[in-house]
Motif scaffolding. Structure first.
Motif, short mmCIF file in Angstrom:
data_model
loop_
_atom_site.label_atom_id
_atom_site.label_comp_id
_atom_site.label_asym_id
_atom_site.label_seq_id
_atom_site.Cartn_x
_atom_site.Cartn_y
_atom_site.Cartn_z
N ARG A 225 -1.25 -7.48 -6.03
CA ARG A 225 -0.58 -7.98 -4.83
C ARG A 225 0.55 -8.93 -5.22
NH1 ARG A 225 -4.56 -7.53 -0.69
NH2 ARG A 225 -5.69 -5.66 -1.26
N ASN B 107 -12.95 1.63 -8.86
CA ASN B 107 -13.82 1.51 -7.69
C ASN B 107 -14.58 0.18 -7.73
OD1 ASN B 107 -15.08 2.21 -5.36
ND2 ASN B 107 -16.09 4.04 -6.17
N ILE B 108 -14.93 -0.25 -8.92
CA ILE B 108 -15.64 -1.53 -9.04
C ILE B 108 -14.70 -2.68 -8.71
CG2 ILE B 108 -16.75 -3.12 -10.66
CD1 ILE B 108 -17.76 -0.65 -12.17
N ILE B 109 -13.49 -2.65 -9.27
CA ILE B 109 -12.63 -3.82 -9.16
C ILE B 109 -11.92 -3.90 -7.81
CG2 ILE B 109 -10.52 -2.88 -10.25
CD1 ILE B 109 -10.35 -5.60 -11.72
N CYS B 110 -11.57 -2.75 -7.21
CA CYS B 110 -10.82 -2.87 -5.95
C CYS B 110 -11.38 -2.02 -4.81
CB CYS B 110 -9.35 -2.54 -6.17
SG CYS B 110 -9.04 -0.85 -6.60
N GLY B 111 -12.39 -1.21 -5.08
CA GLY B 111 -13.01 -0.46 -3.99
C GLY B 111 -12.31 0.84 -3.66
N ALA B 112 -11.26 1.20 -4.41
CA ALA B 112 -10.61 2.48 -4.19
C ALA B 112 -10.41 3.13 -5.54
CB ALA B 112 -9.27 2.31 -3.49
N ARG C 228 1.29 5.39 -2.81
CA ARG C 228 1.49 6.80 -2.48
C ARG C 228 2.71 7.40 -3.16
NH1 ARG C 228 -2.06 3.77 0.27
NH2 ARG C 228 -3.49 5.04 1.45
N THR D 83 -5.76 5.22 -4.54
CA THR D 83 -4.80 4.35 -3.84
C THR D 83 -5.30 2.92 -3.94
OG1 THR D 83 -6.00 4.91 -1.86
CG2 THR D 83 -3.97 6.09 -2.25
N ALA D 84 -5.03 2.32 -5.10
CA ALA D 84 -5.72 1.09 -5.48
C ALA D 84 -5.37 -0.09 -4.57
CB ALA D 84 -5.36 0.76 -6.92
N HIS D 85 -4.08 -0.36 -4.35
CA HIS D 85 -3.64 -1.55 -3.61
C HIS D 85 -4.36 -2.79 -4.13
CE1 HIS D 85 -3.12 -3.93 0.33
NE2 HIS D 85 -2.06 -4.07 -0.43
N ALA E 78 -5.70 -8.84 -5.95
CA ALA E 78 -6.44 -9.00 -4.69
C ALA E 78 -7.73 -9.79 -4.87
CB ALA E 78 -6.74 -7.63 -4.11
N ALA E 79 -8.43 -9.57 -5.97
CA ALA E 79 -9.71 -10.24 -6.19
C ALA E 79 -9.91 -10.39 -7.69
CB ALA E 79 -10.84 -9.42 -5.58
N PRO F 276 0.80 -1.23 0.00
CA PRO F 276 0.00 0.00 0.00
C PRO F 276 0.83 1.29 0.00
CG PRO F 276 -0.32 -1.23 2.04
CD PRO F 276 0.41 -2.11 1.12
N PHE F 277 2.09 1.21 0.46
CA PHE F 277 2.93 2.42 0.44
C PHE F 277 3.30 2.81 -0.99
CE2 PHE F 277 3.47 1.16 4.80
CZ PHE F 277 3.41 2.36 5.45
#
Lengths: 135, 365
Positions: free
Chosen positions: B155, B142-147, B65, B150-152, B160-161, B61-62
């Protein structure tokens, strides 16, 4: 011809004059949040939690401050579940670490606060209040 | 006789025309620029040092940024470096989803470039158009990762999903819209005479200068150097796609703008191919819960939106990296600012900042 490009550009902007609006009137009209949306407070489920603290260990910024007590049957209980929003990166690692899916985002995005103290809350207290309101 | 002397003008760190918190000390002789010295460090957060006290998974996640308008590409760079270090094989589906996300993010980042460039040139309308279209991509994220930023999402070992049908469908819709979008931009600003007059033959960087400065990304390609790491290294699934690397001729502001416009079309081409040939299968490799890469070091570079983004990771065999060094393209590209501004008028300095496209999150790190 000099100025032709300017006129073409003006035509584009005038074309949008009568078009569909891209924005919504925010406080009156709200956009729905997606299923995977990460944000807001943590919705804590007391019954599912086994007090393993994996969420706090997984957090990169130590945003979760947990207190766990052990009763006479050696069962672990959560005493407090403090989430410091100011430290949180909303990276989702705590939620993914949870083996019983006891935490999730409440998908609320209107939690801006005037004071620093309001950026720390106890998810356990919030969960109990929510349950109290529902009953 | 009037007496003239050189004076220093501070542009930024809080100036509407500098991108982020960049301070530029512009030395002026009348309205002509004699020198431009970037002053950095206002956004330094010590990310390289922070990573030394986090596990490999917690470091990801860093990287969001660093270059915060193309977070997916940063995630990709770091994760691939760790995968190289730990010897993790990534499933094919994950590779394809990664390519789609990275290229979508490249388009979104170029939207910011176009938007801020037109805004700096005095056309606030242009910014609204670019940001309207960028919003479509952020909605996809926003659909694929919810952000949104700051996508994160990418992985270590995959993504992630899994990509939902909704995401793939909406991405297809966006790709179908890209030609119409570019056409509108061309009508709105590329054809505009004032825009062309401000951009053409200003702040020229020749091929030799670009190589000497160690520039990368669209900035070096605008000077005519064929240097695209997606083509050279063919990392991830990039070897499977057919795309061109647009090159400029003169290396002026106009070329740097046109390169990005063409790159949007090329990125759309890559995404279309990835969507058509999307394989089925798992989206995540089997990665141990506690990741301990063997002792050693690894360097991996990816073609970020702004150039060559490299991660050098040294492992001492523990769960945390011993040292992480990040080769940030914006930081290296910013060196050329002084040469670009010399001999230009003060108003042209703003255009030079905009076309070099530095992102302070990445410069200061």
């Amino acid at each position: 011809m000099w100025g032709k490009g300017l006129i073409t550009g003006m035509k584009v902007t005038w074309g949008h004059w009568f078009g569909k609006k891209e924005t919504v009137y925010y406080p009156e009209e709200k956009l729905p949040m997606t299923e995977r949306f990460r944000g807001g407070h943590l919705a804590f489920d007391e019954e599912k939690c086994i007090g393993c603290k994996l969420c706090a260990i997984g957090c990169p910024n130590a945003a979760l401050d947990l207190t766990v007590s052990v009763d006479e049957n050696k069962k672990r209980h959560m005493e407090s579940y403090v989430h410091q929003i100011g430290r949180c990166m909303y990276c989702d690692l705590c939620i993914e670490a949870c083996p019983t899916k006891a935490i999730s985002w409440d998908k609320n995005y209107e939690f801006a606060s005037y004071f620093k103290e309001d950026m720390t809350y106890d998810a356990l207290v919030e969960a109990r209040n929510r349950r109290g309101n529902n009953e | 006789m009037a007496q003239t002397e050189k004076y220093v003008l501070n542009m930024g760190p809080q100036h509407p025309s500098t991108h982020g918190v960049l301070q530029v000390q512009v030395e002026l002789d009348g309205e002509n620029i004699v020198g431009a010295k970037p002053v950095m460090g206002y956004l330094h957060r010590g990310i390289e040092k922070l990573m030394e006290s986090r596990t490999y998974v917690q470091c990801v996640p860093f990287t969001d940024r660093l270059d915060y308008v193309s977070a997916m590409n940063n995630n990709l760079g770091f994760c691939m470096a760790v995968e190289k270090l730990a010897g993790i094989e990534v499933p094919e589906r994950a590779e394809y989803i990664r390519v789609i996300c990275a290229e979508l993010n490249r388009i979104a980042s170029h939207h910011v470039f176009i938007g801020s460039l037109t805004n700096d040139l005095g056309s606030a309308t242009g910014m609204i158009y670019a940001f309207r279209d960028r919003e479509k991509i952020l909605d996809l994220f926003n659909i694929i990762c919810g952000a949104r930023m700051t996508a994160h999402y990418i992985r270590i070992g995959g993504v992630a999903a899994d990509a939902q049908d909704e995401f793939l469908r909406d991405t297809q819709k966006f790709i179908d819209y890209v030609p119409e979008m570019l056409d509108e931009y061309n009508k709105l600003f590329s054809g505009n005479e004032i825009f062309q007059a401000r951009m053409k033959k200003t702040s020229i960087i020749t091929k030799e200068m670009a190589l000497k400065f160690g520039m990368s990304g669209p900035n070096i390609r605008a000077s005519g150097v064929d240097y695209d790491i997606r083509k050279i290294d063919k990392y991830g699934a990039y070897g499977k796609f057919d795309f061109d690397v647009p090159l400029g001729k003169r290396g002026d502001n106009w070329d740097r703008y046109m390169i990005r416009m063409k790159e949007i079309a090329e990125s759309a081409k890559i995404i279309q191919q990835a969507l058509d040939n999307m394989p089925e299968g798992p989206y995540m490799a089997k990665v141990p819960k506690v990741l301990r890469p063997p002792k050693g070091d690894a360097y991996h570079r990816v073609e970020n939106t702004r150039g060559e983004l490299g991660f050098y990771i040294v492992s001492d065999g523990s769960t945390k990296p011993y040292r992480v060094h990040i080769r940030r393209p914006s930081f290296v590209n910013l060196q050329a600012l002084d040469t670009m501004c010399k001999g230009m008028l003060l108003a042209d300095a703003v255009t030079a900042f905009a076309t070099i496209d530095p992102l302070m999150g990445e410069v200061d790190c």
